[in-house]
Design a protein around this motif. Structure first.
Motif, PDB file in Angstrom:
ATOM      1  N   PRO A   1       0.823  -1.213   0.000  1.00 21.98           N
ATOM      2  CA  PRO A   1       0.000   0.000   0.000  1.00 21.98           C
ATOM      3  C   PRO A   1       0.856   1.261   0.000  1.00 21.98           C
ATOM      4  CG  PRO A   1       0.175  -0.846   2.224  1.00 21.98           C
ATOM      5  CD  PRO A   1       0.877  -1.845   1.337  1.00 21.98           C
ATOM      6  N   GLU A   2       0.324   2.322  -0.562  1.00 19.06           N
ATOM      7  CA  GLU A   2       1.022   3.612  -0.584  1.00 19.06           C
ATOM      8  C   GLU A   2       0.047   4.726  -0.236  1.00 19.06           C
ATOM      9  OE1 GLU A   2       4.439   3.391  -3.868  1.00 19.06           O
ATOM     10  OE2 GLU A   2       2.470   2.837  -4.670  1.00 19.06           O
ATOM     11  N   LEU A   3       0.543   5.716   0.484  1.00 21.07           N
ATOM     12  CA  LEU A   3      -0.299   6.823   0.923  1.00 21.07           C
ATOM     13  C   LEU A   3      -0.649   7.753  -0.239  1.00 21.07           C
ATOM     14  CD1 LEU A   3       1.474   7.678   4.293  1.00 21.07           C
ATOM     15  CD2 LEU A   3      -0.665   6.397   3.981  1.00 21.07           C
ATOM     16  N   SER A   4      -1.608   8.616   0.008  1.00 17.78           N
ATOM     17  CA  SER A   4      -2.095   9.560  -1.000  1.00 17.78           C
ATOM     18  C   SER A   4      -0.968  10.416  -1.555  1.00 17.78           C
ATOM     19  CB  SER A   4      -3.149  10.473  -0.379  1.00 17.78           C
ATOM     20  OG  SER A   4      -4.215   9.718   0.162  1.00 17.78           O
ATOM     21  N   GLY A   5      -0.881  10.460  -2.884  1.00 19.04           N
ATOM     22  CA  GLY A   5       0.148  11.242  -3.548  1.00 19.04           C
ATOM     23  C   GLY A   5       1.483  10.541  -3.655  1.00 19.04           C
ATOM     24  N   GLU A   6       1.593   9.349  -3.051  1.00 15.58           N
ATOM     25  CA  GLU A   6       2.857   8.602  -3.073  1.00 15.58           C
ATOM     26  C   GLU A   6       2.694   7.254  -3.776  1.00 15.58           C
ATOM     27  OE1 GLU A   6       4.220   8.253   0.947  1.00 15.58           O
ATOM     28  OE2 GLU A   6       3.960  10.396   1.366  1.00 15.58           O
TER      29      GLU A   6
ATOM     30  N   PHE B   1       3.483   5.642  -6.317  1.00 15.95           N
ATOM     31  CA  PHE B   1       4.369   5.452  -7.470  1.00 15.95           C
ATOM     32  C   PHE B   1       4.455   3.986  -7.887  1.00 15.95           C
ATOM     33  CE2 PHE B   1       5.878   9.318  -5.330  1.00 15.95           C
ATOM     34  CZ  PHE B   1       5.758  10.224  -6.374  1.00 15.95           C
ATOM     35  N   ALA B   2       4.707   3.079  -6.935  1.00 15.80           N
ATOM     36  CA  ALA B   2       4.798   1.659  -7.270  1.00 15.80           C
ATOM     37  C   ALA B   2       3.435   1.108  -7.689  1.00 15.80           C
ATOM     38  CB  ALA B   2       5.350   0.872  -6.077  1.00 15.80           C
ATOM     39  N   THR B   3       2.381   1.590  -7.044  1.00 12.32           N
ATOM     40  CA  THR B   3       1.031   1.174  -7.424  1.00 12.32           C
ATOM     41  C   THR B   3       0.749   1.572  -8.875  1.00 12.32           C
ATOM     42  OG1 THR B   3       0.265   1.452  -5.138  1.00 12.32           O
ATOM     43  CG2 THR B   3      -1.418   1.419  -6.867  1.00 12.32           C
ATOM     44  N   THR B   4       1.112   2.791  -9.228  1.00  6.09           N
ATOM     45  CA  THR B   4       0.941   3.264 -10.601  1.00  6.09           C
ATOM     46  C   THR B   4       1.676   2.364 -11.582  1.00  6.09           C
ATOM     47  OG1 THR B   4       0.598   5.574  -9.935  1.00  6.09           O
ATOM     48  CG2 THR B   4       1.418   5.196 -12.166  1.00  6.09           C
TER      49      THR B   4
ATOM     50  N   PRO C   1      -5.419   8.677  -7.878  1.00  7.63           N
ATOM     51  CA  PRO C   1      -4.685   8.789  -6.619  1.00  7.63           C
ATOM     52  C   PRO C   1      -5.435   9.661  -5.610  1.00  7.63           C
ATOM     53  CG  PRO C   1      -3.809  10.359  -8.185  1.00  7.63           C
ATOM     54  CD  PRO C   1      -4.879   9.574  -8.916  1.00  7.63           C
ATOM     55  N   ALA C   2      -4.962   9.637  -4.375  1.00  9.30           N
ATOM     56  CA  ALA C   2      -5.265  10.645  -3.357  1.00  9.30           C
ATOM     57  C   ALA C   2      -6.748  10.876  -3.098  1.00  9.30           C
ATOM     58  CB  ALA C   2      -4.584  11.963  -3.727  1.00  9.30           C
ATOM     59  N   GLU C   3      -7.526   9.798  -3.044  1.00  9.18           N
ATOM     60  CA  GLU C   3      -8.929   9.979  -2.657  1.00  9.18           C
ATOM     61  C   GLU C   3      -9.035  10.282  -1.171  1.00  9.18           C
ATOM     62  OE1 GLU C   3     -12.751   9.528  -1.115  1.00  9.18           O
ATOM     63  OE2 GLU C   3     -11.195   8.073  -0.596  1.00  9.18           O
ATOM     64  N   GLU C   4      -8.180   9.645  -0.369  1.00  7.61           N
ATOM     65  CA  GLU C   4      -8.285   9.805   1.089  1.00  7.61           C
ATOM     66  C   GLU C   4      -8.006  11.231   1.543  1.00  7.61           C
ATOM     67  OE1 GLU C   4      -9.573   7.750   2.980  1.00  7.61           O
ATOM     68  OE2 GLU C   4      -9.390   5.784   2.041  1.00  7.61           O
ATOM     69  N   THR C   5      -7.267  11.990   0.764  1.00  8.13           N
ATOM     70  CA  THR C   5      -7.006  13.389   1.108  1.00  8.13           C
ATOM     71  C   THR C   5      -7.921  14.338   0.333  1.00  8.13           C
ATOM     72  OG1 THR C   5      -5.226  13.479  -0.536  1.00  8.13           O
ATOM     73  CG2 THR C   5      -4.599  12.963   1.730  1.00  8.13           C
ATOM     74  N   PHE C   6      -8.863  13.769  -0.399  1.00  8.04           N
ATOM     75  CA  PHE C   6      -9.850  14.548  -1.154  1.00  8.04           C
ATOM     76  C   PHE C   6      -9.210  15.502  -2.158  1.00  8.04           C
ATOM     77  CE2 PHE C   6     -12.264  13.931   2.991  1.00  8.04           C
ATOM     78  CZ  PHE C   6     -13.017  12.880   2.514  1.00  8.04           C
ATOM     79  N   THR C   7      -8.076  15.106  -2.714  1.00  6.35           N
ATOM     80  CA  THR C   7      -7.398  15.959  -3.693  1.00  6.35           C
ATOM     81  C   THR C   7      -7.257  15.296  -5.059  1.00  6.35           C
ATOM     82  OG1 THR C   7      -5.224  15.167  -2.954  1.00  6.35           O
ATOM     83  CG2 THR C   7      -6.078  17.165  -1.906  1.00  6.35           C
ATOM     84  N   GLY C   8      -7.397  13.977  -5.119  1.00  6.36           N
ATOM     85  CA  GLY C   8      -7.109  13.257  -6.353  1.00  6.36           C
ATOM     86  C   GLY C   8      -8.078  13.536  -7.487  1.00  6.36           C
ATOM     87  N   ALA C   9      -9.375  13.582  -7.183  1.00  9.09           N
ATOM     88  CA  ALA C   9     -10.351  13.823  -8.253  1.00  9.09           C
ATOM     89  C   ALA C   9     -10.107  15.177  -8.909  1.00  9.09           C
ATOM     90  CB  ALA C   9     -11.770  13.747  -7.691  1.00  9.09           C
ATOM     91  N   GLN C  10      -9.841  16.196  -8.095  1.00 10.10           N
ATOM     92  CA  GLN C  10      -9.612  17.524  -8.657  1.00 10.10           C
ATOM     93  C   GLN C  10      -8.341  17.544  -9.499  1.00 10.10           C
ATOM     94  OE1 GLN C  10     -12.015  20.051  -8.252  1.00 10.10           O
ATOM     95  NE2 GLN C  10     -10.839  20.770 -10.017  1.00 10.10           N
TER      96      GLN C  10
ATOM     97  N   ALA D   1     -11.687   4.118 -10.317  1.00  8.38           N
ATOM     98  CA  ALA D   1     -11.213   3.403  -9.132  1.00  8.38           C
ATOM     99  C   ALA D   1     -10.238   4.311  -8.397  1.00  8.38           C
ATOM    100  CB  ALA D   1     -10.511   2.107  -9.529  1.00  8.38           C
ATOM    101  N   ASP D   2     -10.147   4.169  -7.078  1.00  3.65           N
ATOM    102  CA  ASP D   2      -9.152   4.905  -6.296  1.00  3.65           C
ATOM    103  C   ASP D   2      -8.038   3.947  -5.877  1.00  3.65           C
ATOM    104  OD1 ASP D   2     -11.037   3.593  -4.710  1.00  3.65           O
ATOM    105  OD2 ASP D   2     -11.722   5.414  -3.734  1.00  3.65           O
ATOM    106  N   ILE D   3      -6.809   4.456  -5.694  1.00  2.00           N
ATOM    107  CA  ILE D   3      -5.655   3.560  -5.550  1.00  2.00           C
ATOM    108  C   ILE D   3      -4.846   3.781  -4.276  1.00  2.00           C
ATOM    109  CG2 ILE D   3      -5.472   3.359  -8.061  1.00  2.00           C
ATOM    110  CD1 ILE D   3      -3.000   5.164  -7.956  1.00  2.00           C
ATOM    111  N   ASP D   4      -5.175   4.782  -3.464  1.00  2.00           N
ATOM    112  CA  ASP D   4      -4.339   5.104  -2.301  1.00  2.00           C
ATOM    113  C   ASP D   4      -4.776   4.347  -1.058  1.00  2.00           C
ATOM    114  OD1 ASP D   4      -6.680   6.663  -2.474  1.00  2.00           O
ATOM    115  OD2 ASP D   4      -5.875   8.196  -1.142  1.00  2.00           O
TER     116      ASP D   4
END
Length: 385
Positions: free
Chosen positions: A20-25, A27-30, A127-136, A68-71
């Motif tokens: 697992p990787e945190l929001s905005g990080e 990279f390996a998941t991508t 990415p970054a759904e948990e920080t509510f920034t990825g969709a934007q 889909a969200d990935i974080d």
């Protein structure tokens, strides 16, 4: 649907879960998602994104999107599964690994039927759904250009596998965050009369804030005010100068949402004045309420019933979801699919049933195909109703 495909999707889900990787990080998941899409000869679109993947299947118009969200979350896993997180303090405790596997499965199924598609399906691995920034981030990058409808899901641990839930209109809540800083006067714990006790003041503020939903707004409104962090002091015999509180407010009514910050300010200033302390409020507006398009909510339920799901009426949620940002630009629907976990979302023992993955992948492939056919045959007014 084949056993081999089910095993493949579960294998991918477990690889994501272990890493697992945190929001905005992410990279390996991508890179993992890119590799799996490459192996299936699924084309990827080039957008200016640090993390996340945009894939596309089919050709021509119309164009719809699946998301889909990935974080993952900053949680130490204690589920006990043999594919537990290998990254200390990070866990897929919300099931984004499951969501990604579902949409990977939908991509494979759509790719196999690409020649029959009456348009294009764009799949967003966000990415970054948990920080509510990825969709934007994706919206700003232009991924919604020409998209006529968008569809997404969240697993629902409270529902059995094979259960589907959706609703038109408001679904998830407005999400806002606040920080309250209380400044008193530090003193020796044995001589509190010489100071202004910031801990007592902050404690009274926590209690007073709980009156807002029941005394400042109609009891028919959905309002939640939760203080989730209380920090002050660093030793046992000193009254601290400052205390910091943090929390969240959840609403559905935009008028109520707009009124809340001033109501909070009135409450905390009044309490602070009574104790001789100073107080300041920092307000951070988060994602808006998620409002599903009525047409697509009904459409999604019809496809779910055809796919063998048991339909269950969806209750309004007080949680937040940044899929809401997409729905402010294009029509669509966000649905719940049962995952039957004994422990809920964001719990260190969260463990969704993997049996949901393949049926959900098949569902989203069918939904995409039928949505394209519907858009080909319908007027824009009909699908935006």
């Amino acid at each position: 649907m084949t056993t081999a495909l089910s095993q493949q999707l579960i294998s991918w889900r477990r690889e994501l879960h272990k890493n697992p990787e945190l929001s905005g990080e992410e990279f390996a998941t991508t890179e993992r998602i890119r590799r799996w899409l490459d192996q299936a000869n699924i084309r990827q679109l080039n957008y200016p994104l640090k993390t996340g993947v945009i894939a596309e299947i089919g050709s021509g118009e119309p164009l719809i999107a699946l998301r889909a969200d990935i974080d993952a979350l900053p949680i130490e896993e204690s589920s006990g599964v043999d594919f537990s997180s290998q990254h200390a303090g990070v866990m897929h405790a919300c099931g984004h690994d499951v969501h990604s596997s579902v949409m990977l499965g939908a991509a494979l199924l759509l790719k196999a039927r690409e020649a029959e598609l009456t348009g294009r399906v764009r799949i967003l691995f966000q990415p970054a759904e948990e920080t509510f920034t990825g969709a934007q981030q994706l919206i700003d990058a232009g991924v919604l250009k020409d998209v006529q409808a968008i569809f997404g899901m969240h697993n629902a641990p409270e529902l059995p596998v094979g259960t589907f839930s959706a609703r038109g209109g408001p679904f998830y809540a407005n999400v806002d965050r606040f920080v309250i800083r209380v400044t008193g006067k530090g003193a020796h714990a044995a001589r509190p009369q010489e100071g202004v006790d910031s801990i007592v003041t902050a404690s009274q503020i926590v209690t007073a804030l709980q009156t807002l939903p029941s005394r400042s707004f109609s009891s028919l409104e959905s309002v939640v005010v939760s203080v989730t962090r209380f920090h002050g002091g660093n030793t046992w015999n000193v009254l601290p100068q400052t205390v910091e509180l943090e929390g969240t407010v959840r609403t559905h009514n935009n008028s109520v949402r707009a009124a809340i910050p001033e109501k909070i300010r009135q409450v905390i200033q009044g309490v602070a004045a009574a104790f001789g302390a100073q107080v300041e409020l920092e307000w951070q507006a988060g994602p808006p309420a998620l409002v599903n398009t009525e047409h697509w909510a009904t459409f999604s339920q019809q496809v779910a019933a055809e796919s063998g799901y048991r339909l269950k009426p969806a209750e309004i949620q007080m949680g937040g979801e940044d899929f809401a940002f997409y729905l402010h630009h294009v029509p669509g629907v966000f649905v719940s699919i049962g995952s039957a976990s004994e422990y809920g979302l964001h719990h260190p023992q969260f463990n969704p049933d993997e049996a949901l993955i393949l049926p959900a992948a098949d569902y989203f492939a069918r939904l995409a195909e039928q949505a394209l056919s519907s858009l080909t045959q319908s007027t824009p007014q009909a699908v935006n109703a």
